[in-house]
Design a protein around this motif. Sequence first.
Motif, PDB file in Angstrom:
ATOM      1  N   LEU A 128     -27.771  59.704 -16.089  1.00 38.98           N
ATOM      2  CA  LEU A 128     -28.708  60.681 -15.704  1.00 38.98           C
ATOM      3  C   LEU A 128     -28.727  62.011 -16.128  1.00 38.98           C
ATOM      4  O   LEU A 128     -29.739  62.653 -16.686  1.00 38.98           O
ATOM      5  CB  LEU A 128     -28.809  60.853 -14.174  1.00 38.98           C
ATOM      6  CG  LEU A 128     -28.884  59.245 -13.556  1.00 38.98           C
ATOM      7  CD1 LEU A 128     -29.246  59.580 -12.096  1.00 38.98           C
ATOM      8  CD2 LEU A 128     -30.286  58.839 -13.776  1.00 38.98           C
ATOM      9  N   SER A 129     -27.491  62.506 -16.516  1.00 35.81           N
ATOM     10  CA  SER A 129     -27.533  63.848 -16.915  1.00 35.81           C
ATOM     11  C   SER A 129     -27.341  64.331 -18.340  1.00 35.81           C
ATOM     12  O   SER A 129     -27.568  65.322 -18.779  1.00 35.81           O
ATOM     13  CB  SER A 129     -26.244  64.657 -15.986  1.00 35.81           C
ATOM     14  OG  SER A 129     -26.375  64.557 -14.731  1.00 35.81           O
ATOM     15  N   ASN A 130     -27.211  63.276 -19.068  1.00 34.54           N
ATOM     16  CA  ASN A 130     -27.070  63.532 -20.410  1.00 34.54           C
ATOM     17  C   ASN A 130     -28.559  62.989 -21.351  1.00 34.54           C
ATOM     18  O   ASN A 130     -28.730  61.906 -21.268  1.00 34.54           O
ATOM     19  CB  ASN A 130     -25.837  62.607 -21.186  1.00 34.54           C
ATOM     20  CG  ASN A 130     -25.692  63.086 -22.357  1.00 34.54           C
ATOM     21  OD1 ASN A 130     -26.476  63.377 -23.415  1.00 34.54           O
ATOM     22  ND2 ASN A 130     -24.101  62.901 -22.809  1.00 34.54           N
ATOM     23  N   PRO A 131     -28.744  64.193 -21.802  1.00 36.26           N
ATOM     24  CA  PRO A 131     -30.140  63.751 -22.617  1.00 36.26           C
ATOM     25  C   PRO A 131     -30.116  62.686 -23.813  1.00 36.26           C
ATOM     26  O   PRO A 131     -31.015  62.004 -23.853  1.00 36.26           O
ATOM     27  CB  PRO A 131     -30.586  65.352 -22.920  1.00 36.26           C
ATOM     28  CG  PRO A 131     -29.992  66.247 -22.318  1.00 36.26           C
ATOM     29  CD  PRO A 131     -28.689  65.429 -21.571  1.00 36.26           C
ATOM     30  N   THR A 132     -28.873  62.771 -24.258  1.00 33.74           N
ATOM     31  CA  THR A 132     -28.962  61.793 -25.448  1.00 33.74           C
ATOM     32  C   THR A 132     -28.917  60.248 -24.710  1.00 33.74           C
ATOM     33  O   THR A 132     -29.466  59.532 -25.275  1.00 33.74           O
ATOM     34  CB  THR A 132     -27.292  61.937 -25.987  1.00 33.74           C
ATOM     35  OG1 THR A 132     -27.465  63.230 -26.604  1.00 33.74           O
ATOM     36  CG2 THR A 132     -27.252  60.882 -26.823  1.00 33.74           C
ATOM     37  N   PHE A 133     -28.269  60.166 -23.608  1.00 35.29           N
ATOM     38  CA  PHE A 133     -28.417  58.594 -23.171  1.00 35.29           C
ATOM     39  C   PHE A 133     -29.993  58.432 -22.729  1.00 35.29           C
ATOM     40  O   PHE A 133     -30.177  57.125 -22.878  1.00 35.29           O
ATOM     41  CB  PHE A 133     -27.560  58.506 -21.970  1.00 35.29           C
ATOM     42  CG  PHE A 133     -25.985  58.487 -22.380  1.00 35.29           C
ATOM     43  CD1 PHE A 133     -25.229  57.369 -22.176  1.00 35.29           C
ATOM     44  CD2 PHE A 133     -25.134  59.727 -22.883  1.00 35.29           C
ATOM     45  CE1 PHE A 133     -24.120  57.342 -22.765  1.00 35.29           C
ATOM     46  CE2 PHE A 133     -23.997  59.651 -22.931  1.00 35.29           C
ATOM     47  CZ  PHE A 133     -23.192  58.630 -23.222  1.00 35.29           C
ATOM     48  N   VAL A 134     -30.524  59.343 -22.183  1.00 38.05           N
ATOM     49  CA  VAL A 134     -31.757  58.997 -21.761  1.00 38.05           C
ATOM     50  C   VAL A 134     -32.782  58.821 -22.647  1.00 38.05           C
ATOM     51  O   VAL A 134     -33.741  58.001 -22.804  1.00 38.05           O
ATOM     52  CB  VAL A 134     -32.208  60.189 -20.675  1.00 38.05           C
ATOM     53  CG1 VAL A 134     -33.762  60.112 -20.355  1.00 38.05           C
ATOM     54  CG2 VAL A 134     -31.425  60.179 -19.395  1.00 38.05           C
ATOM     55  N   ARG A 135     -32.689  59.449 -23.836  1.00 35.66           N
ATOM     56  CA  ARG A 135     -33.540  59.615 -24.966  1.00 35.66           C
ATOM     57  C   ARG A 135     -33.219  58.093 -25.713  1.00 35.66           C
ATOM     58  O   ARG A 135     -34.412  57.455 -25.985  1.00 35.66           O
ATOM     59  CB  ARG A 135     -33.115  60.524 -26.061  1.00 35.66           C
ATOM     60  CG  ARG A 135     -34.120  60.651 -27.274  1.00 35.66           C
ATOM     61  CD  ARG A 135     -34.168  61.924 -27.998  1.00 35.66           C
ATOM     62  NE  ARG A 135     -32.599  62.319 -28.477  1.00 35.66           N
ATOM     63  CZ  ARG A 135     -32.120  63.010 -27.973  1.00 35.66           C
ATOM     64  NH1 ARG A 135     -32.498  64.026 -27.130  1.00 35.66           N
ATOM     65  NH2 ARG A 135     -30.581  63.300 -28.165  1.00 35.66           N
ATOM     66  N   ARG A 136     -32.031  57.536 -25.642  1.00 34.26           N
ATOM     67  CA  ARG A 136     -31.850  56.418 -26.194  1.00 34.26           C
ATOM     68  C   ARG A 136     -32.317  55.154 -25.427  1.00 34.26           C
ATOM     69  O   ARG A 136     -33.213  54.254 -25.927  1.00 34.26           O
ATOM     70  CB  ARG A 136     -30.393  56.253 -26.386  1.00 34.26           C
ATOM     71  CG  ARG A 136     -29.756  56.749 -27.665  1.00 34.26           C
ATOM     72  CD  ARG A 136     -30.307  56.640 -28.934  1.00 34.26           C
ATOM     73  NE  ARG A 136     -29.466  57.138 -30.061  1.00 34.26           N
ATOM     74  CZ  ARG A 136     -29.850  57.177 -31.161  1.00 34.26           C
ATOM     75  NH1 ARG A 136     -31.010  56.909 -31.581  1.00 34.26           N
ATOM     76  NH2 ARG A 136     -29.043  57.385 -32.301  1.00 34.26           N
ATOM     77  N   GLN A 137     -32.174  55.388 -24.112  1.00 37.39           N
ATOM     78  CA  GLN A 137     -32.715  54.536 -23.024  1.00 37.39           C
ATOM     79  C   GLN A 137     -34.102  54.317 -23.232  1.00 37.39           C
ATOM     80  O   GLN A 137     -34.839  53.163 -23.525  1.00 37.39           O
ATOM     81  CB  GLN A 137     -32.363  54.775 -21.783  1.00 37.39           C
ATOM     82  CG  GLN A 137     -32.655  53.539 -20.680  1.00 37.39           C
ATOM     83  CD  GLN A 137     -32.027  54.032 -19.381  1.00 37.39           C
ATOM     84  OE1 GLN A 137     -31.275  54.899 -19.174  1.00 37.39           O
ATOM     85  NE2 GLN A 137     -32.291  53.289 -18.489  1.00 37.39           N
ATOM     86  N   LEU A 138     -34.890  55.507 -23.463  1.00 35.24           N
ATOM     87  CA  LEU A 138     -36.259  55.180 -23.737  1.00 35.24           C
ATOM     88  C   LEU A 138     -36.515  54.632 -25.094  1.00 35.24           C
ATOM     89  O   LEU A 138     -37.771  53.815 -25.025  1.00 35.24           O
ATOM     90  CB  LEU A 138     -36.921  56.719 -23.588  1.00 35.24           C
ATOM     91  CG  LEU A 138     -36.809  57.261 -22.361  1.00 35.24           C
ATOM     92  CD1 LEU A 138     -37.474  58.639 -22.138  1.00 35.24           C
ATOM     93  CD2 LEU A 138     -37.681  56.446 -21.088  1.00 35.24           C
ATOM     94  N   GLN A 139     -35.968  54.749 -25.910  1.00 36.37           N
ATOM     95  CA  GLN A 139     -36.362  54.402 -27.310  1.00 36.37           C
ATOM     96  C   GLN A 139     -36.248  52.765 -27.395  1.00 36.37           C
ATOM     97  O   GLN A 139     -36.671  51.881 -28.051  1.00 36.37           O
ATOM     98  CB  GLN A 139     -35.215  54.906 -28.453  1.00 36.37           C
ATOM     99  CG  GLN A 139     -35.641  56.454 -29.041  1.00 36.37           C
ATOM    100  CD  GLN A 139     -34.573  56.875 -29.903  1.00 36.37           C
ATOM    101  OE1 GLN A 139     -33.449  56.628 -29.727  1.00 36.37           O
ATOM    102  NE2 GLN A 139     -35.260  57.409 -31.003  1.00 36.37           N
ATOM    103  N   ASN A 140     -34.966  52.256 -26.464  1.00 36.11           N
ATOM    104  CA  ASN A 140     -34.599  51.080 -26.542  1.00 36.11           C
ATOM    105  C   ASN A 140     -35.576  50.013 -25.906  1.00 36.11           C
ATOM    106  O   ASN A 140     -35.597  48.925 -25.891  1.00 36.11           O
ATOM    107  CB  ASN A 140     -33.148  50.779 -26.213  1.00 36.11           C
ATOM    108  CG  ASN A 140     -32.128  51.457 -27.050  1.00 36.11           C
ATOM    109  OD1 ASN A 140     -32.625  51.501 -28.094  1.00 36.11           O
ATOM    110  ND2 ASN A 140     -30.995  51.600 -26.321  1.00 36.11           N
ATOM    111  N   LEU A 141     -36.613  50.754 -25.014  1.00 37.19           N
ATOM    112  CA  LEU A 141     -37.459  49.861 -24.220  1.00 37.19           C
ATOM    113  C   LEU A 141     -38.221  48.753 -24.894  1.00 37.19           C
ATOM    114  O   LEU A 141     -38.126  47.643 -24.397  1.00 37.19           O
ATOM    115  CB  LEU A 141     -38.347  50.858 -23.507  1.00 37.19           C
ATOM    116  CG  LEU A 141     -38.138  51.561 -22.358  1.00 37.19           C
ATOM    117  CD1 LEU A 141     -38.959  52.498 -21.963  1.00 37.19           C
ATOM    118  CD2 LEU A 141     -37.496  50.784 -21.266  1.00 37.19           C
ATOM    119  N   VAL A 142     -38.342  49.003 -26.149  1.00 32.37           N
ATOM    120  CA  VAL A 142     -39.408  47.988 -27.009  1.00 32.37           C
ATOM    121  C   VAL A 142     -38.347  47.135 -27.310  1.00 32.37           C
ATOM    122  O   VAL A 142     -39.109  45.771 -27.677  1.00 32.37           O
ATOM    123  CB  VAL A 142     -39.817  49.116 -28.079  1.00 32.37           C
ATOM    124  CG1 VAL A 142     -38.940  49.374 -29.128  1.00 32.37           C
ATOM    125  CG2 VAL A 142     -41.044  48.221 -28.845  1.00 32.37           C
TER     126      VAL A 142
END
Length: 309
Positions: A128-142
């Motif tokens: 939750l707190s690390n923007p890198t992880f959140v950004r990757r998670q959103l990229q990987n949705l597709v």
Amino acid sequence: HRFGDGLFAKDSLTIVVGTDSGLLLEYIQGHGVPEGSRFLFIELDDLLPSIEGEVDTASLDDNILLTGEQPLAELLQEIRFADYANLNAVRLFESIGAVDDFIGGYRALVSKVNQQLDAILWTHNVQLSNPTFVRRQLQNLVEEHVPAQVLRDSFAGKTAVLLGGGPSLDDMLPWIRKHQNDLVIIAVSRICRRLRQADLTPHVVVSIDPTELSFDISKELLDLDPRAILAHANHVAFPLLAQWRGRSVYLDGRYPWLCKTEEPNVTSAGPTVTNTAFALALAMGFTRIIFAGIDMCHSRAGYSHAKGS
């Protein structure tokens, strides 16, 4: 004297194991809860009725909570835990009675609460707190279509060999090659080049790291037989996931927020990819799991990883 002023920090969540027969709780009530702070007292179940009989819980400050031995995650849901975690303002204290542990039981409770808190903070900070992880998670949705849940409890009676990148992997490869038809081979992604050199194809490859470096050290995965399965964290490096031409399953939830429409899934266990691979193997239901290349020290020659990994 025991706690000093550190007990009364502003904008903090203080978890206290034990109440000193209610005296510590009343002390904080009398002093006053600092601005923006909350106190969570966790007492032994056997003592809780006596404490509640001595303390007027109805008159306690709304920011002071007294409870028994409940799972910590459930208790933290109602008290804005994420806000305090983001400020690095979550503390764990032991009452004087808990430190003394005259009646027994407190040491086990302190250990349990401490372990639960460490796990909750780790999950929060990573997901939750690390923007890198959140950004990757959103990229990987597709690219995420099949949850790892489809593999759960499918391998009862079977044997898996779990391959890490430690130096003992080199010693085990001839044995694994000899018995590969009797094993389900689960490997961490960084050793794919070494496995290709050894002419071994894993059945499952596990990858979790979101960084570009993770792609660089794991890109030999892309040359594997596409019948292999890539099991990945929801925040895995996007270039690795997007270019993989075989089947894949994702761990944890697809979204970086709670989603009521999502079914339960196999979770990734940190902090390393080896921990995640082991948790996946357990969820898959293998009767026997053999470790290879999962080393807790350097080799006698001073190496930390297998050749070529």
